[in-house]
Structure formats: structure tokens, C-alpha cells
Design an enzyme around this catalytic site. Structure first.
Site, PDB file in Angstrom:
ATOM      1  N   CYS A 181      42.258  56.092  48.223  1.00 63.53           N
ATOM      2  CA  CYS A 181      43.004  57.325  48.401  1.00 63.53           C
ATOM      3  C   CYS A 181      44.408  56.973  48.878  1.00 63.53           C
ATOM      4  O   CYS A 181      44.613  56.023  49.619  1.00 63.53           O
ATOM      5  CB  CYS A 181      42.395  58.299  49.393  1.00 63.53           C
ATOM      6  SG  CYS A 181      40.750  58.835  48.963  1.00 63.53           S
ATOM      7  N   HIS A 234      16.943  27.671  34.031  1.00 67.89           N
ATOM      8  CA  HIS A 234      15.939  28.049  35.027  1.00 67.89           C
ATOM      9  C   HIS A 234      15.629  29.547  34.984  1.00 67.89           C
ATOM     10  O   HIS A 234      15.072  30.086  35.934  1.00 67.89           O
ATOM     11  CB  HIS A 234      16.405  27.622  36.425  1.00 67.89           C
ATOM     12  CG  HIS A 234      16.542  26.131  36.554  1.00 67.89           C
ATOM     13  ND1 HIS A 234      15.459  25.285  36.567  1.00 67.89           N
ATOM     14  CD2 HIS A 234      17.639  25.336  36.604  1.00 67.89           C
ATOM     15  CE1 HIS A 234      15.876  24.030  36.651  1.00 67.89           C
ATOM     16  NE2 HIS A 234      17.197  24.039  36.675  1.00 67.89           N
ATOM     17  N   ARG A 274      45.519  53.361  44.278  1.00 65.50           N
ATOM     18  CA  ARG A 274      44.577  53.515  45.389  1.00 65.50           C
ATOM     19  C   ARG A 274      43.418  54.464  45.041  1.00 65.50           C
ATOM     20  O   ARG A 274      42.502  54.653  45.841  1.00 65.50           O
ATOM     21  CB  ARG A 274      45.298  54.048  46.623  1.00 65.50           C
ATOM     22  CG  ARG A 274      46.409  53.151  47.115  1.00 65.50           C
ATOM     23  CD  ARG A 274      47.065  53.717  48.342  1.00 65.50           C
ATOM     24  NE  ARG A 274      46.136  53.732  49.451  1.00 65.50           N
ATOM     25  CZ  ARG A 274      45.930  52.720  50.270  1.00 65.50           C
ATOM     26  NH1 ARG A 274      46.602  51.601  50.106  1.00 65.50           N
ATOM     27  NH2 ARG A 274      45.075  52.807  51.244  1.00 65.50           N
ATOM     28  N   LYS A 332      42.378  50.037  43.828  1.00 65.71           N
ATOM     29  CA  LYS A 332      42.941  48.732  44.140  1.00 65.71           C
ATOM     30  C   LYS A 332      42.633  48.296  45.560  1.00 65.71           C
ATOM     31  O   LYS A 332      42.314  47.143  45.814  1.00 65.71           O
ATOM     32  CB  LYS A 332      44.455  48.803  43.921  1.00 65.71           C
ATOM     33  CG  LYS A 332      45.192  47.515  44.193  1.00 65.71           C
ATOM     34  CD  LYS A 332      44.968  46.532  43.086  1.00 65.71           C
ATOM     35  CE  LYS A 332      45.710  45.237  43.298  1.00 65.71           C
ATOM     36  NZ  LYS A 332      45.130  44.167  42.460  1.00 65.71           N
ATOM     37  N   GLU A 372      35.094  44.219  35.019  1.00 60.30           N
ATOM     38  CA  GLU A 372      35.687  45.365  35.722  1.00 60.30           C
ATOM     39  C   GLU A 372      36.638  46.181  34.855  1.00 60.30           C
ATOM     40  O   GLU A 372      36.857  47.348  35.129  1.00 60.30           O
ATOM     41  CB  GLU A 372      36.354  44.948  37.035  1.00 60.30           C
ATOM     42  CG  GLU A 372      37.652  44.219  36.891  1.00 60.30           C
ATOM     43  CD  GLU A 372      38.305  43.886  38.238  1.00 60.30           C
ATOM     44  OE1 GLU A 372      38.283  44.729  39.133  1.00 60.30           O
ATOM     45  OE2 GLU A 372      38.834  42.777  38.359  1.00 60.30           O
ATOM     46  N   TRP A 398      40.072  58.712  45.630  1.00 61.96           N
ATOM     47  CA  TRP A 398      38.951  57.913  45.148  1.00 61.96           C
ATOM     48  C   TRP A 398      37.742  58.481  45.859  1.00 61.96           C
ATOM     49  O   TRP A 398      37.618  58.367  47.078  1.00 61.96           O
ATOM     50  CB  TRP A 398      39.145  56.436  45.487  1.00 61.96           C
ATOM     51  CG  TRP A 398      38.099  55.543  44.896  1.00 61.96           C
ATOM     52  CD1 TRP A 398      38.104  54.995  43.647  1.00 61.96           C
ATOM     53  CD2 TRP A 398      36.901  55.073  45.529  1.00 61.96           C
ATOM     54  NE1 TRP A 398      36.973  54.233  43.457  1.00 61.96           N
ATOM     55  CE2 TRP A 398      36.224  54.266  44.601  1.00 61.96           C
ATOM     56  CE3 TRP A 398      36.332  55.279  46.786  1.00 61.96           C
ATOM     57  CZ2 TRP A 398      35.019  53.647  44.881  1.00 61.96           C
ATOM     58  CZ3 TRP A 398      35.116  54.660  47.072  1.00 61.96           C
ATOM     59  CH2 TRP A 398      34.474  53.845  46.123  1.00 61.96           C
ATOM     60  N   GLU A 431      34.959  34.269  38.571  1.00 61.79           N
ATOM     61  CA  GLU A 431      36.144  35.129  38.546  1.00 61.79           C
ATOM     62  C   GLU A 431      36.395  35.666  37.124  1.00 61.79           C
ATOM     63  O   GLU A 431      36.718  36.843  36.931  1.00 61.79           O
ATOM     64  CB  GLU A 431      37.366  34.349  39.065  1.00 61.79           C
ATOM     65  CG  GLU A 431      38.704  35.037  38.925  1.00 61.79           C
ATOM     66  CD  GLU A 431      38.768  36.432  39.550  1.00 61.79           C
ATOM     67  OE1 GLU A 431      37.860  36.807  40.309  1.00 61.79           O
ATOM     68  OE2 GLU A 431      39.722  37.164  39.224  1.00 61.79           O
TER      69      GLU A 431
HETATM   70  O1  M6R Z   1      42.754  43.344  48.653  1.00 63.32           O
HETATM   71  P1  M6R Z   1      41.595  42.400  48.610  1.00 63.32           P
HETATM   72  O2  M6R Z   1      41.960  41.063  48.090  1.00 63.32           O
HETATM   73  O3  M6R Z   1      40.915  42.275  49.953  1.00 63.32           O
HETATM   74  O4  M6R Z   1      40.559  43.052  47.637  1.00 63.32           O
HETATM   75  C1  M6R Z   1      39.307  42.483  47.430  1.00 63.32           C
HETATM   76  C2  M6R Z   1      38.636  43.045  46.192  1.00 63.32           C
HETATM   77  O5  M6R Z   1      38.443  44.418  46.322  1.00 63.32           O
HETATM   78  C3  M6R Z   1      39.449  42.770  44.934  1.00 63.32           C
HETATM   79  O6  M6R Z   1      39.709  41.418  44.773  1.00 63.32           O
HETATM   80  C4  M6R Z   1      38.684  43.290  43.695  1.00 63.32           C
HETATM   81  O7  M6R Z   1      37.545  42.530  43.500  1.00 63.32           O
HETATM   82  C5  M6R Z   1      39.589  43.278  42.453  1.00 63.32           C
HETATM   83  N1  M6R Z   1      39.499  44.526  41.773  1.00 63.32           N
HETATM   84  C6  M6R Z   1      39.211  42.253  41.465  1.00 63.32           C
HETATM   85  O8  M6R Z   1      40.065  42.235  40.380  1.00 63.32           O
END
Ligand code: M6R
Length: 603
Positions: free
Chosen positions: A2, A503, A27, A598, A487, A73, A480
Site C-alpha cells: 500500500c 530422488h 507498492r 514491491k 512471479e 495491496w 532465483e
Molecule cells: O525489499 P526486499 O529485498 O526485502 O524484498 C524481498 C522480497 O519480497 C523480494 O525480493 C521479492 O521476492 C521480489 N519480488 C522478487 O523478485
């Protein structure tokens, strides 16, 4: 999650709020709303979905000299216009926006508001009704009632409150959720992130948890929880509006992938001392030198950066490293070593899961460092030390340049500590030279967009699931790579330790399942190739991302050679581009994937 903006003392408040909300859309983007007023009229407008939907509803009559806005959000209540903020009290006299989660909203409802009707299902609506009830019950001012409500509330919040009868004051308060006051000439603003109001001011004042602020056009008055007035200096935001523009790029994510070589070079400049040493604060170095174990605490992509840096830190510093998910560590803490050191990784510096761990670490009096992209963020302020990523604002929800910057900063830190300890591997490792080779390698890779787009088309545009596999650091990159792909493209993707497939997970391989192998380590490369053969013989459609020195004629994506310690920095780049192009080809919004935001400021 938000975003909140507000302004008092300037005409066309609605325009300023809409611009600010657009910059805060990262946000959350489930719904949005604004309230604007002046002495003669007031307007409340809300819309489900993106800010552009709200913009379409803001007609020329919707104008004012004070206003608050919100992009949501959803936590409590589904994403809908009804649940969009601002929310009003029962008599419509008070208007509130909120970022955070009120943990005791049900108790407050039962105790104070059992006979109230609510429009939606949000915890915020409970709070604005509560303020009205307290005001009437105590026959007090709005400010006194707001203060009393704050004393009853448990949870995280950034609030902005306006009273219809007083269109010259915004009351704000914060606890655990970010909120800043921006100072203008004859006006003042509020925002969740300085980015939102950079076109209005570059001077901001931080608010601490528990404080309440009265904001008018000419003044701000900060009070601590006991009601004492607090004076705090403003700071100048070191951000440029051009940093947050997309320019000619169709999406922020592509711009941010392309930014990576520049970020590597900027880090070299920022951290290189005059004699070629890594410049790290002596107190931070001493705390790390005294520690017997480093605990990396982070979520999502930042957690994956922690894994990628584990072996770099261990090899160069000879200090053991553990990597933990913040959301697990906080409530399930392992036995700690005798002299632990905590390293928080967070692009935003606001992630609630990480913050709850830091609060505990501070209560235990243990040393901590935050590596973040946002100076002055909560995790930065609350840790003992901060190292900055200098990556420039990262706007796309999918993190790219922050991941590589985090690994690079941890490499610089490892070199500084290793040099102090005279660890031979550190003394032999010319970190600035190696990072400049990485920058050039990244440049070569981002120039391969056409080829990588074609691989995305061939392998990913039309699949339901996909696997990335690798061993050691290549496994960490695979984790990663899979997160990036899932996502934004919504392909069910998994990053897997190549040796573990047989496994159990190999049972998922079907005719045409894409399996992407990452190979940058000589010792494990032949085993990963063997695993690729195993899945191929079961119908998988395989693609190999491999370092030049280990490449075979049939391999598809070739990575320029870099120092073996830092291969993750280059191996990840084609995987970011694969995710980007697959998402475009599947017709989804690259920068704003569904259900995500984000900055994750709720646990
Ligand atoms: O701001 P942060 O690095 O603490 O955020 C952590 C995760 O929320 C962030 O990396 C999230 O996984 C991303 N959307 C990945 O691309």
C-alpha cells in the site's frame, strides 16, 4: 505494501496526489482512491484496479488544496472499490488512509463498534469509526481522539487522517510501516516513499514509530507517544526524477536488467579507496572480525542473493555463513553460535518479515548490518550498520539489479574482511578488477536480447511448468531464475539441485517439459550434464546456460568467463531476460504481476 500520499497548502492537490500514487503503484495496485477538499467542497473518489482507473474518474470538479490518496495491496477484504481507501467515519466527517495491518481490529469492533454498519471488510474502516466514537464519547478534538485510538491499536500502520471541517490539517502517525513528511514552500506533503513526491520537494523528515504528526501548510509538529514535542532535522533525498522514469524502455524490468553493468561500475567507484582498498567502516569490520558465524536473513530474491554470496563470504573471510528465510527465522530461531553477526539483505529495507527478526536481534543486543538499496529505510535505521547497494530505484516488482548489487556488495565486504585477516584467497582476489570484468560480461549478455527472446519463445512461451537445475552456486542461481520466471510469467517453475532430481522430482518430467541447466563450475558441470541427459531421455526439452570455458558446441547460451567466485553475477542475467521475454510473449504485465507488491510491509 500500500502507498500513501498527501498534500496540504497547494491548489490542484488531486493532480499531485495522482502523480504521487502512480509512482507508488509498485507498492500495490488492487485499487486506489483519493480525497480532496478546500473550504467550499470535498470529493472522495475510488476505483478498483490500477491508478489509471482512478484517474479516469477524477473529473474537473474534483479539486482541492488538501488531500490524501492511497494505492492498495489487499490484506483484509478483497480488492474492490468498496474496500479501496480512503475510508470515512459513520458521520462521514473523518477520512482515513492506512498502510499496515491492525491485529486487534476484531476486539476493537466488538468493544466499541458493535452497533456500527460498515461498507467493506477492511481493518481501516474500523479505525476511522473508532476515532469518531472516541471523539464523541470524550467530547474531544479529532487530534485527541486520534491519539487515543492509536493507544488502543495493536499492529502496523501508517495513517493519514483529514477532518472535513478542517481542510487545513492532515494528522499522520506511524508504527512499523513507512511514512515521510516532505517540506515545501507554503505547503507540506506526506508519502510512503520519497519517490512519490520528488517533483514537489527533495527535503524530507523521518517519522519514528509511535510518533504522531500534525501537518499544515506552514508547519509540522511531531509528538512522541508521551505527547512531548520532537524536533528533527530534515534530510535531502539523493534521488533524481530521471532515476524513476522508464525513458524509452517499454518496462522498468528491462531498464533495470540493462542497468546492471552500470551498477557494478558504480559500486567499484563507491567502495574503492585511494590505495585500492575496499572502504568499509572500521567499526563494522571489527564486529565482523570478532564474530564466529554470519547469519544472513532475507526474503525472496534477497534470500537467493544471500545463498549466492555464502561461498564468497566463506572462502574470502573463513567465517561460516548460514542463510535463513526471515519469515522462518523469527519464530523458529536455531541455536546461535557464541558470537553471531546478523546480515540483513533487503532491497527496500522495509520488509516486515526481516524487520521482526531485527527487532529480536536488537533486543538480544547482537550486532547487525543491513545491506539495502534505500538509505534511511527502516532496516537501515534499526541495524547497527548499513551498506548501500547504489543500484538506483528498482521499480519493477521482479527484482533484478538489486540481486546482483547485493552479491557484489557482499563480495566487497568479504574482500575487506578477508584482507584484514590476511586470508590467502582474499589477498589473491582483485575484487575491483573482477567486478569490472563482470560489468563487461553483463554488457555482452544484455546485448543478446534477440537470441534470448527466441529461446523464451521456443522453450517457455507455451509451457505450464519449467525447471532450472544446477549444483552449488549454479543451484542458487537456479532458485532465483525460477522465482523470476514464476512471479511474472505465472509458469510453475522450480529451481532444483540437479543431483536431487533422481530422488523424486524427475517423476514430473514429461514430453516437452523445459529443463534449463546452469553450468559454471568445472567440478560439478559434468554431473549436471549427466542430469540433463537423464531428463532428455524422459522427453524434457533442455537448454544449457554455460560459461564459455566449459561450453560444448551444442550449448545454447554462453556466458563470458569471469572469476569462479562471482559466476552468479553473470549466470543470472540470461535467466532474467528469459523471464522478461516469456512474460511478454504470454501477454502479461511484466512490471506489475498479479497478487504481488514491491515492498512487502506485512508479515
Ligand atoms: O525489499 P526486499 O529485498 O526485502 O524484498 C524481498 C522480497 O519480497 C523480494 O525480493 C521479492 O521476492 C521480489 N519480488 C522478487 O523478485
Amino acid at each position: 505494501m500500500c502507498g500513501i500520499v498527501g498534500i496540504v497548502g497547494k491548489s490542484n492537490a488531486e493532480r499531485i496526489i495522482l502523480n504521487g500514487l502512480e509512482r507508488l503503484e509498485y507498492r500495490g495496485y488492487d485499487s486506489a482512491g483519493l480525497y480532496v477538499a478546500d473550504r467550499t467542497s470535498d470529493h472522495l473518489v475510488k476505483a478498483q484496479g490500477r491508478i489509471k482507473n482512478l484517474e479516469e474518474k477524477v473529473t474537473s470538479e474534483v479539486t482541492g488544496t488538501i488531500g490524501i490518496g492511497h494505492t492498495r495491496w489487499a490484506t483484509h477484504g478483497k480488492p474492490s472499490e468498496m474496500n479501496a481507501h480512503p475510508h470515512t467515519s459513520a458521520n462521514q466527517a473523518l477520512v482515513l488512509v492506512h498502510n499496515g495491518v491492525i491485529e486487534n481490529f476484531e476486539e476493537l469492533h466488538q468493544e466499541y463498534l458493535s452497533n456500527h454498519q460498515f461498507e467493506g471488510q477492511t481493518d481501516t474502516e474500523i479505525v476511522v469509526h473508532l476515532i469518531e466514537v472516541l471523539k464523541e464519547q470524550d467530547n474531544s478534538t479529532t487530534k485527541a481522539a486520534f491519539k487515543k485510538a492509536l493507544s488502543l491499536i495493536r499492529g502496523s500502520y501508517a495513517f493519514a487522517l483529514v477532518e472535513k471541517n478542517d481542510p487545513e490539517t492532515i494528522y499522520v502517525a506511524k508504527n512499523k510501516s513507512p511514512l515521510l513528511i516532505g517540506l515545501g514552500d507554503g505547503f507540506n506533503v506526506i508519502c510512503s516513499d520519497a519517490l512519490a513526491m520528488l517533483d514537489q520537494t527533495t527535503h524530507f523528515v523521518e517519522i519514528e514509530d509511535g510518533e504522531m504528526v500534525t501537518v499544515t501548510a506552514d508547519a509540522i509538529e511531531i509528538e512522541d507517544p508521551k505527547g512531548n514535542l520532537v524536533y528533527r532535522e530534515s534530510y535531502e533525498a539523493q534521488l533524481d526524477l530521471t532515476d524513476i522514469e522508464k525513458g524509452t524502455y517499454p518496462y522498468y524490468m528491462l531498464k533495470e536488467i540493462d542497468d546492471q553493468p552500470t551498477v557494478m561500475r558504480r559500486l567499484i567507484q563507491e567502495y574503492q579507496g585511494e590505495s585500492g582498498e575496499v572502504v568499509i567502516d572500521a567499526a563494522l569490520k571489527n564486529e565482523l572480525l570478532a564474530s564466529d558465524r554470519i547469519y544472513i536473513i532475507a526474503c525472496g530474491t534477497s534470500n537467493h542473493a544471500g545463498w549466492a554470496a555464502k561461498s564468497i563470504l566463506e572462502k574470502l573471510t573463513q567465517i561460516p555463513v548460514e542463510v535463513h528465510l526471515s519469515s522462518e527465522f523469527g519464530y523458529n530461531m536455531p541455536l546461535l553460535s557464541a558470537k553471531p553477526f546478523f546480515l540483513f539483505l533487503s532491497q527496500s529495507g522495509e520488509t516486515a518479515d526481516s524487520r521482526q527478526v531485527l527487532v529480536t536481534i536488537n533486543q538480544l543486543g547482537l550486532p547487525s548490518l543491513t545491506i539495502t538499496n534505500v538509505a534511511g529505510s527502516t532496516l537501515s535505521r534499526e541495524a547497527n550498520h548499513t551498506l548501500l547497494l547504489h543500484a538506483g530505484p528498482e521499480i519493477a516488482v521482479a527484482s533484478t539489479k538489486a540481486y546482483t548489487a547485493q552479491i557484489a556488495v557482499m563480495t566487497l565486504l568479504a574482500k575487506a574482511i578477508g584482507d584484514e585477516k590476511a586470508v590467502p584467497e582474499a589477498l589473491d582476489f582483485d575484487v575491483f578488477h573482477e567486478l569490472s570484468i563482470v560489468a563487461s560480461a553483463m554488457e555482452a549478455l544484455v546485448d543478446e536480447k534477440a537470441v534470448i527472446s527466441q529461446f523464451a519463445e521456443d522453450f517457455l512461451s507455451d509451457t505450464r511448468n519449467a525447471f532450472y537445475i544446477g549444483r552449488g552456486n549454479d543451484y542458487y542461481v537456479s532458485m532465483e531464475a525460477a522465482l523470476k520466471l514464476k512471479e511474472i510469467s505465472y509458469i510453475q517453475a522450480e529451481g532444483f539441485a540437479a543431483g536431487e532430481l533422481k530422488h523424486g522430482t524427475i517423476a514430473l518430467i514429461e514430453e516437452g517439459t523445459p529443463v534449463i541447466g546452469v553450468i559454471t563450475e568445472e567440478v560439478t558441470g559434468s554431473h549436471t550434464r549427466g542430469n540433463l541427459k537423464e531428463v532428455e531421455s524422459r522427453g524434457a526439452h533442455t537448454l544449457v546456460i554455460v560459461s564459455q570455458e566449459l561450453a560444448k558446441a551444442t550449448d545454447q547460451i554462453i556466458l563470458p568467463n569471469v572469476h569462479p567466485l562471482v559466476t552468479s553475477l553473470v549466470a543470472v542475467v540470461p535467466t532474467q531476460l528469459l523471464a522478461y521475454f516469456a512474460t511478454l510473449q504470454r501477454g502479461f504485465d511484466v512490471d506489475k504481476p498479479r497478487n504481488l507488491a514491491k515492498s512487502v510491509t506485512v508479515e
